[in-house]
Design an enzyme around this catalytic site. Structure first.
Site, PDB file in Angstrom:
ATOM      1  N   GLU A 129       2.113   5.227  -6.522  1.00  0.00           N
ATOM      2  CA  GLU A 129       2.580   4.914  -7.879  1.00  0.00           C
ATOM      3  C   GLU A 129       3.772   5.785  -8.287  1.00  0.00           C
ATOM      4  O   GLU A 129       3.660   6.637  -9.186  1.00  0.00           O
ATOM      5  CB  GLU A 129       1.432   5.020  -8.878  1.00  0.00           C
ATOM      6  CG  GLU A 129       0.324   4.015  -8.581  1.00  0.00           C
ATOM      7  CD  GLU A 129      -0.794   4.006  -9.614  1.00  0.00           C
ATOM      8  OE1 GLU A 129      -0.712   4.778 -10.591  1.00  0.00           O
ATOM      9  OE2 GLU A 129      -1.744   3.211  -9.444  1.00  0.00           O
TER      10      GLU A 129
ATOM     11  N   LEU B  84      10.938  -1.407  -8.516  1.00  0.00           N
ATOM     12  CA  LEU B  84      10.614  -2.278  -7.392  1.00  0.00           C
ATOM     13  C   LEU B  84      11.856  -3.005  -6.895  1.00  0.00           C
ATOM     14  O   LEU B  84      12.076  -3.120  -5.683  1.00  0.00           O
ATOM     15  CB  LEU B  84       9.535  -3.283  -7.801  1.00  0.00           C
ATOM     16  CG  LEU B  84       9.093  -4.280  -6.719  1.00  0.00           C
ATOM     17  CD1 LEU B  84       8.553  -3.551  -5.489  1.00  0.00           C
ATOM     18  CD2 LEU B  84       8.045  -5.247  -7.272  1.00  0.00           C
TER      19      LEU B  84
ATOM     20  N   HIS C 230      -0.188  -2.137  -7.282  1.00  0.00           N
ATOM     21  CA  HIS C 230      -1.540  -1.820  -7.743  1.00  0.00           C
ATOM     22  C   HIS C 230      -1.872  -2.624  -8.999  1.00  0.00           C
ATOM     23  O   HIS C 230      -0.999  -2.853  -9.851  1.00  0.00           O
ATOM     24  CB  HIS C 230      -1.664  -0.334  -8.049  1.00  0.00           C
ATOM     25  CG  HIS C 230      -1.457   0.547  -6.853  1.00  0.00           C
ATOM     26  ND1 HIS C 230      -1.520   1.929  -6.916  1.00  0.00           N
ATOM     27  CD2 HIS C 230      -1.209   0.248  -5.548  1.00  0.00           C
ATOM     28  CE1 HIS C 230      -1.309   2.431  -5.713  1.00  0.00           C
ATOM     29  NE2 HIS C 230      -1.109   1.437  -4.872  1.00  0.00           N
TER      30      HIS C 230
ATOM     31  N   GLU D 116      -3.889  -1.269  -3.929  1.00  0.00           N
ATOM     32  CA  GLU D 116      -4.982  -0.529  -4.572  1.00  0.00           C
ATOM     33  C   GLU D 116      -5.393  -1.326  -5.790  1.00  0.00           C
ATOM     34  O   GLU D 116      -4.534  -1.739  -6.584  1.00  0.00           O
ATOM     35  CB  GLU D 116      -4.528   0.873  -4.991  1.00  0.00           C
ATOM     36  CG  GLU D 116      -5.596   1.670  -5.733  1.00  0.00           C
ATOM     37  CD  GLU D 116      -5.063   2.983  -6.294  1.00  0.00           C
ATOM     38  OE1 GLU D 116      -4.467   3.760  -5.525  1.00  0.00           O
ATOM     39  OE2 GLU D 116      -5.231   3.212  -7.519  1.00  0.00           O
TER      40      GLU D 116
END
Length: 553
Positions: free
Chosen positions: A231, A286, A303, A350
């Site tokens: 993250e 991203l 995630h 995740e």
């Protein structure tokens, strides 16, 4: 680089911490009301298309993680030598085992063979050689002692998560050996998360420590894949460090080059960037990452959690609108990925129910299964190739096994999914005859071909009833002659207390291990052809249509 964070001492009273944890999660005064979506429906018809595949996911689609917090004190890594835990993990294969999480960016590999020396935990009968599973076993007395201490340690780590303070953790070859032996002996494909917060003065990734670890793993011939960082959108909050998408991409290219120069890892996979679900600057992060380093990764990972564990409610876990948010976020990620790296696989690297370590009294109970099973169905339908569940074991309240290493409801759900559901996704639609059809959620796959008891052409349907009233489900006429094997999962008790139970029944039988190394048979119930399916309120079920004769299955 970093100032040491606050760490609660191991001597802190567990009862005091538990009281504090419950206080932090207290809902508004009064008992939690029963969910209001209980008017439900009485009947629904389904349309099933078994003539073509919608898509196909990885056979390791349902995968699991071990939270890096388990390594906060290296002695707890010895829990991975538990025969019970290995039995539970092996039953979920094929699967990836991701080792990572928040703590991974505060971990430093310290190569010293004598790192872990404690007379309380030395034993000549416990070996941890990754290539010798028969010698990798935790003695029963030591296992009991560690489990008792881990129960308190997990609570301490959970509280630290809420304080948002993290300390650097050193780990040795010993911990790496224990982790790899667990993955190898359980048949899981290991993904190791490297620390991205080692930075140089010009804010590029300092790879020296990672190279020490990679060289050690190569010397031991440990086959694994890699990640870098967890993250990155939260680095500023966690460590006062900002990394933009371009720099993150450069860091991954650097790691990719290191792996390419390794004889063992030149063909190993690299996954990332393990970004939080898209919003605001996370989309820019991203985008910048993929523009820079899409070619370096084998799958794009992100995630997802539905709700905040600190202020969620029982109703949220049964709310169709909450469940549907997964589709919105997934489509946003696919839009970015497909525009910059068409065809790149996308994973939920995740995921669980509630972020912040989960929701006390909910994330490890029966009601969490609605979020988990719906996520498995919807993620495959949308085209996510792998879903990694946080966690098999680790801190928080969203684990699959408890501190005694006993399976929780979501473990049993995952086990049934593994046994019955294949990677081939088929199309199914709910046609409601009465009530609100969104309270019934249905997914359809080919039956797992590795299940020897089912013929080719069989299909597995799984359904969730989010309402309190039972549902009658009718199938198309062409399936009226197919014998159906039903696996209905319910809470042991009715009502709200049942939804909060940490136990589950299968066709009315309470699920529990036969002994420390033996799982129960998980038997279905045959339903005669031509009968409507009866799905009780607040339950979910798998239905195997044995003679569906699906040509694509």
């Amino acid at each position: 680089m970093r100032q040491p964070g606050l760490r609660i001492s191991a001597g802190t009273s567990a009862s005091l911490l538990l009281t504090a944890a419950v206080f932090m999660h207290t809902l508004p005064a009064g008992a939690v009301p029963a969910p209001e979506n209980g008017d439900g429906f009485e009947s629904a018809a389904l349309e099933l298309d078994v003539s073509r595949l919608e898509r196909k996911v990885d056979e390791r689609f349902l995968s699991v993680s071990i939270d890096a917090s388990l390594m906060a004190q290296e002695k707890y890594m010895y829990l991975l030598g538990s025969p019970k835990l290995r039995t539970l993990a092996k039953a979920l294969t094929p699967a990836f085992l991701r080792f990572g999480g928040t703590e991974q960016d505060f971990m430093q590999f310290v190569p010293q063979r004598e790192y872990f020396r404690s007379k309380d935990y030395r034993t000549s009968s416990f070996h941890h050689l990754g290539d010798s599973c028969s010698r990798f076993e935790l003695p029963p007395l030591l296992e009991e002692k560690l489990k008792q201490e881990w129960a308190q340690q997990a609570l301490i780590l959970y509280m630290e998560e809420h304080l948002g303070k993290y300390s650097q953790v050193n780990f040795s070859e010993n911990a790496v050996d224990l982790l790899y032996a667990f993955a190898n002996c359980s048949g899981l494909d290991l993904i190791f998360g490297l620390n991205e917060l080692f930075r140089t003065p010009d804010n590029t990734w300092d790879s020296q420590n990672a190279e020490l670890l990679i060289n050690y793993c190569e010397s031991r011939q440990y086959i694994m894949s890699w990640e870098l960082g967890n993250e990155p959108n939260s680095y500023e909050k966690k460590a006062g460090i900002t990394v933009d998408g371009y720099q993150l991409g450069q860091d991954f290219l650097h790691l990719h080059k290191i792996l390419q120069e390794s004889k063992l890892y030149s063909s190993s996979d690299l996954y990332g960037p393990d970004i939080g679900q898209p919003r605001d600057h996370r989309k820019d992060l991203l985008t910048g990452f993929l523009e820079t380093a899409a070619k370096a990764i084998d799958a794009c990972t992100w995630h997802h959690y539905y709700v905040n564990g600190r202020d969620t409610s029982l109703e949220d876990f049964l709310d169709p609108e909450v469940l549907d948010t997964l589709a919105d976020k997934t489509n946003e990620v696919f839009k970015i990925v497909n525009s910059l790296s068409p065809g790149k696989k996308v994973w939920l690297g995740e995921t669980s129910s509630a972020y912040g370590g989960g929701a006390i009294g909910l994330s490890d109970t029966f009601v969490a299964g609605f979020m988990w099973l719906d996520k498995l169905g919807l993620a495959a339908k949308l085209g996510l190739n792998v879903v990694i569940r946080q966690v098999l074991i680790g801190s928080g309240t969203y684990h699959l096994v408890n501190t005694n290493l006993d399976p929780l409801p979501d473990y049993w759900l995952s086990l049934l999914y593994k046994r019955l559901v294949g990677p081939e996704v088929l199309k199914v639609a709910v046609l409601s005859n009465s009530g609100r059809k969104h309270l019934l959620r249905v997914y359809l796959h080919c039956t797992n071909k590795k299940s020897s008891s089912y013929r080719r052409g069989a299909v597995t349907m799984f359904a969730l009833n989010l309402g309190k009233n039972p549902a009658t489900i009718s199938l198309p006429a062409r399936f009226s002659n197919s014998t159906i094997e039903a696996y209905v999962l319910q809470a042991p008790e009715p009502g709200e207390e049942g939804l909060k139970s940490r136990a589950v029944t299968l066709n009315g039988v309470l699920l529990k291990m036969v002994d420390e190394q033996t799982l129960p048979p998980l038997q279905g119930t045959d339903l005669p052809p031509g009968k409507h399916l009866k799905l009780p309120g607040f339950s979910f079920a798998f239905y195997v249509l044995k003679h569906a004769h699906a040509p694509v299955c």
